[in-house]
Design a protein around this motif. Structure first.
Motif, PDB file in Angstrom:
ATOM      1  N   ASN A 107       0.809  -1.223   0.000  1.00 32.03           N
ATOM      2  CA  ASN A 107       0.000   0.000   0.000  1.00 32.03           C
ATOM      3  C   ASN A 107       0.840   1.271   0.000  1.00 32.03           C
ATOM      4  N   LEU A 108       2.156   1.144   0.173  1.00 29.79           N
ATOM      5  CA  LEU A 108       2.976   2.308   0.510  1.00 29.79           C
ATOM      6  C   LEU A 108       2.928   3.405  -0.544  1.00 29.79           C
ATOM      7  N   LEU A 109       3.084   3.052  -1.819  1.00 27.03           N
ATOM      8  CA  LEU A 109       3.093   4.077  -2.868  1.00 27.03           C
ATOM      9  C   LEU A 109       1.758   4.803  -2.932  1.00 27.03           C
ATOM     10  N   ALA A 110       0.664   4.052  -2.913  1.00 32.09           N
ATOM     11  CA  ALA A 110      -0.660   4.678  -2.947  1.00 32.09           C
ATOM     12  C   ALA A 110      -0.878   5.545  -1.723  1.00 32.09           C
ATOM     13  N   ALA A 111      -0.371   5.101  -0.561  1.00 34.75           N
ATOM     14  CA  ALA A 111      -0.508   5.890   0.666  1.00 34.75           C
ATOM     15  C   ALA A 111       0.236   7.210   0.554  1.00 34.75           C
ATOM     16  N   LEU A 112       1.447   7.170  -0.010  1.00 40.95           N
ATOM     17  CA  LEU A 112       2.230   8.407  -0.157  1.00 40.95           C
ATOM     18  C   LEU A 112       1.578   9.355  -1.160  1.00 40.95           C
ATOM     19  N   ILE A 160     -14.190  11.649   5.280  1.00 42.20           N
ATOM     20  CA  ILE A 160     -14.594  10.685   6.312  1.00 42.20           C
ATOM     21  C   ILE A 160     -15.298   9.503   5.674  1.00 42.20           C
ATOM     22  N   GLY A 161     -16.164   9.765   4.703  1.00 42.31           N
ATOM     23  CA  GLY A 161     -16.806   8.668   3.986  1.00 42.31           C
ATOM     24  C   GLY A 161     -15.789   7.761   3.316  1.00 42.31           C
ATOM     25  N   PHE A 162     -14.766   8.356   2.733  1.00 36.68           N
ATOM     26  CA  PHE A 162     -13.694   7.583   2.099  1.00 36.68           C
ATOM     27  C   PHE A 162     -12.960   6.732   3.126  1.00 36.68           C
ATOM     28  N   PHE A 163     -12.659   7.302   4.290  1.00 36.42           N
ATOM     29  CA  PHE A 163     -11.977   6.533   5.337  1.00 36.42           C
ATOM     30  C   PHE A 163     -12.821   5.332   5.782  1.00 36.42           C
ATOM     31  N   LEU A 164     -14.120   5.547   5.917  1.00 33.03           N
ATOM     32  CA  LEU A 164     -15.001   4.447   6.303  1.00 33.03           C
ATOM     33  C   LEU A 164     -14.988   3.344   5.243  1.00 33.03           C
ATOM     34  N   ILE A 165     -15.007   3.745   3.975  1.00 36.08           N
ATOM     35  CA  ILE A 165     -15.027   2.767   2.884  1.00 36.08           C
ATOM     36  C   ILE A 165     -13.742   1.950   2.855  1.00 36.08           C
ATOM     37  N   ILE A 166     -12.578   2.603   3.007  1.00 34.50           N
ATOM     38  CA  ILE A 166     -11.327   1.839   2.925  1.00 34.50           C
ATOM     39  C   ILE A 166     -11.133   0.940   4.146  1.00 34.50           C
ATOM     40  N   CYS A 167     -11.756   1.306   5.275  1.00 28.97           N
ATOM     41  CA  CYS A 167     -11.713   0.402   6.429  1.00 28.97           C
ATOM     42  C   CYS A 167     -12.657  -0.778   6.237  1.00 28.97           C
ATOM     43  N   LEU A 168     -13.741  -0.574   5.511  1.00 32.36           N
ATOM     44  CA  LEU A 168     -14.661  -1.671   5.210  1.00 32.36           C
ATOM     45  C   LEU A 168     -14.101  -2.589   4.121  1.00 32.36           C
ATOM     46  N   PHE A 169     -13.339  -2.014   3.199  1.00 31.47           N
ATOM     47  CA  PHE A 169     -12.786  -2.777   2.068  1.00 31.47           C
ATOM     48  C   PHE A 169     -11.284  -2.537   1.951  1.00 31.47           C
ATOM     49  N   PRO A 170     -10.504  -2.926   2.963  1.00 31.87           N
ATOM     50  CA  PRO A 170      -9.067  -2.629   2.965  1.00 31.87           C
ATOM     51  C   PRO A 170      -8.303  -3.280   1.816  1.00 31.87           C
ATOM     52  N   ALA A 171      -8.817  -4.396   1.286  1.00 29.08           N
ATOM     53  CA  ALA A 171      -8.131  -5.057   0.182  1.00 29.08           C
ATOM     54  C   ALA A 171      -8.119  -4.193  -1.076  1.00 29.08           C
ATOM     55  N   HIS A 172      -9.031  -3.222  -1.144  1.00 27.27           N
ATOM     56  CA  HIS A 172      -9.127  -2.347  -2.325  1.00 27.27           C
ATOM     57  C   HIS A 172      -8.523  -0.968  -2.055  1.00 27.27           C
ATOM     58  N   PHE A 173      -7.691  -0.863  -1.023  1.00 26.21           N
ATOM     59  CA  PHE A 173      -7.141   0.452  -0.643  1.00 26.21           C
ATOM     60  C   PHE A 173      -6.422   1.129  -1.799  1.00 26.21           C
ATOM     61  N   ILE A 174      -5.595   0.381  -2.531  1.00 22.99           N
ATOM     62  CA  ILE A 174      -4.761   1.015  -3.565  1.00 22.99           C
ATOM     63  C   ILE A 174      -5.627   1.694  -4.618  1.00 22.99           C
ATOM     64  N   THR A 175      -6.595   0.959  -5.153  1.00 23.02           N
ATOM     65  CA  THR A 175      -7.474   1.539  -6.177  1.00 23.02           C
ATOM     66  C   THR A 175      -8.254   2.728  -5.622  1.00 23.02           C
ATOM     67  N   LEU A 176      -8.821   2.565  -4.435  1.00 23.24           N
ATOM     68  CA  LEU A 176      -9.619   3.634  -3.835  1.00 23.24           C
ATOM     69  C   LEU A 176      -8.765   4.860  -3.526  1.00 23.24           C
ATOM     70  N   ALA A 177      -7.526   4.633  -3.096  1.00 25.54           N
ATOM     71  CA  ALA A 177      -6.635   5.756  -2.779  1.00 25.54           C
ATOM     72  C   ALA A 177      -6.341   6.588  -4.020  1.00 25.54           C
ATOM     73  N   PHE A 180      -9.442   8.641  -4.919  1.00 24.65           N
ATOM     74  CA  PHE A 180      -9.667   9.808  -4.065  1.00 24.65           C
ATOM     75  C   PHE A 180      -8.585  10.866  -4.282  1.00 24.65           C
ATOM     76  N   ALA A 181      -7.366  10.439  -4.603  1.00 25.15           N
ATOM     77  CA  ALA A 181      -6.308  11.411  -4.913  1.00 25.15           C
ATOM     78  C   ALA A 181      -6.698  12.251  -6.130  1.00 25.15           C
ATOM     79  N   VAL A 182      -7.330  11.617  -7.123  1.00 23.54           N
ATOM     80  CA  VAL A 182      -7.811  12.360  -8.296  1.00 23.54           C
ATOM     81  C   VAL A 182      -8.881  13.366  -7.887  1.00 23.54           C
ATOM     82  N   LEU A 183      -9.795  12.953  -6.993  1.00 22.70           N
ATOM     83  CA  LEU A 183     -10.822  13.875  -6.507  1.00 22.70           C
ATOM     84  C   LEU A 183     -10.214  15.057  -5.768  1.00 22.70           C
ATOM     85  N   CYS A 184      -9.149  14.791  -5.020  1.00 26.90           N
ATOM     86  CA  CYS A 184      -8.430  15.892  -4.348  1.00 26.90           C
ATOM     87  C   CYS A 184      -7.846  16.856  -5.368  1.00 26.90           C
ATOM     88  N   GLY A 185      -7.281  16.301  -6.449  1.00 22.37           N
ATOM     89  CA  GLY A 185      -6.735  17.154  -7.497  1.00 22.37           C
ATOM     90  C   GLY A 185      -7.805  18.015  -8.141  1.00 22.37           C
TER      91      GLY A 185
END
Length: 201
Positions: A107-112, A160-177, A180-185
């Motif tokens: 997850n490290l690259l997506a997290a950064l 917060i909604g995003f955080f809840l989703i990635i905690c519910l579906f942690p296996a999909h963290f990379i894609t979801l991250a 959401f990074a695009v949405l931030c942009g």
């Protein structure tokens, strides 16, 4: 995007609870720090892949994040309180993707990337607030705040909604991250366009 729409529904119960806490002797800054503590516990549980506990502490941390302003309104609002609130918010926001990076090296690259996206979005938010204050701009769309809150597609409620989703579906963290990074942009581009329209003179 949803923050201003949610204010009329969440402010009345928060204000009632804030009055109760103030009578019990709680200070607004103390409530802010409690919220941060719960937020950092969320990151701890994420880093240990205890996602059920993480979900519970996300809820606790955000409840207290809303209550600090309610306590301040029931007692006395201060500039330092507004400063402390936003600093604690951003500490919490970056701690969660970092915790996912610690939970699984994959997850490290997506997290950064997500931390960088949060940082740039936060800079755009604070830069807009500073410029709006210099121009004397005001808004109450997000309730009573210490400084100008500009809107965007990725605001507090969406995060917060995003955080809840990635905690519910942690296996999909990379894609979801990355999504959401695009949405931030997009949010940064929205604020920049709004700043250009509002401050170009």
């Amino acid at each position: 995007m949803f923050d201003a729409k949610l204010r009329p529904y969440i402010d009345p119960p928060l204000n009632a609870a804030g009055r109760i806490l103030s009578r019990m002797g709680f200070s607004a800054n103390g409530v802010t720090l409690l919220g941060l503590g719960f937020g950092l516990l969320t990151a701890y549980f994420v880093s240990n892949q205890s996602y059920g506990w993480a979900l519970a502490f996300i809820a606790l941390s955000r409840i207290f994040d809303g209550l600090d302003g309610a306590v301040a309104r029931a007692t006395q609002k201060t500039a330092f309180g507004g400063y402390l609130d936003i600093v604690c918010d951003f500490i919490f926001y970056v701690s969660i993707p970092l915790a996912f990076g610690l939970a699984d090296p994959a997850n490290l690259l997506a997290a950064l990337v997500l931390v960088a996206a949060f940082t740039i979005t936060g800079i755009s938010f604070l830069a807009f607030a500073v410029t709006a204050a210099e121009q004397g701009a005001q808004t109450r769309a997000h309730g009573e705040k210490s400084f100008f809150y500009s809107t965007g597609i990725a605001e507090g409620a969406e995060t917060i909604g995003f955080f809840l989703i990635i905690c519910l579906f942690p296996a999909h963290f990379i894609t979801l991250a990355y999504i959401f990074a695009v949405l931030c942009g997009i949010t940064v581009l929205q604020r920049s366009l709004l700043a250009w329209k509002s401050f170009k003179t």
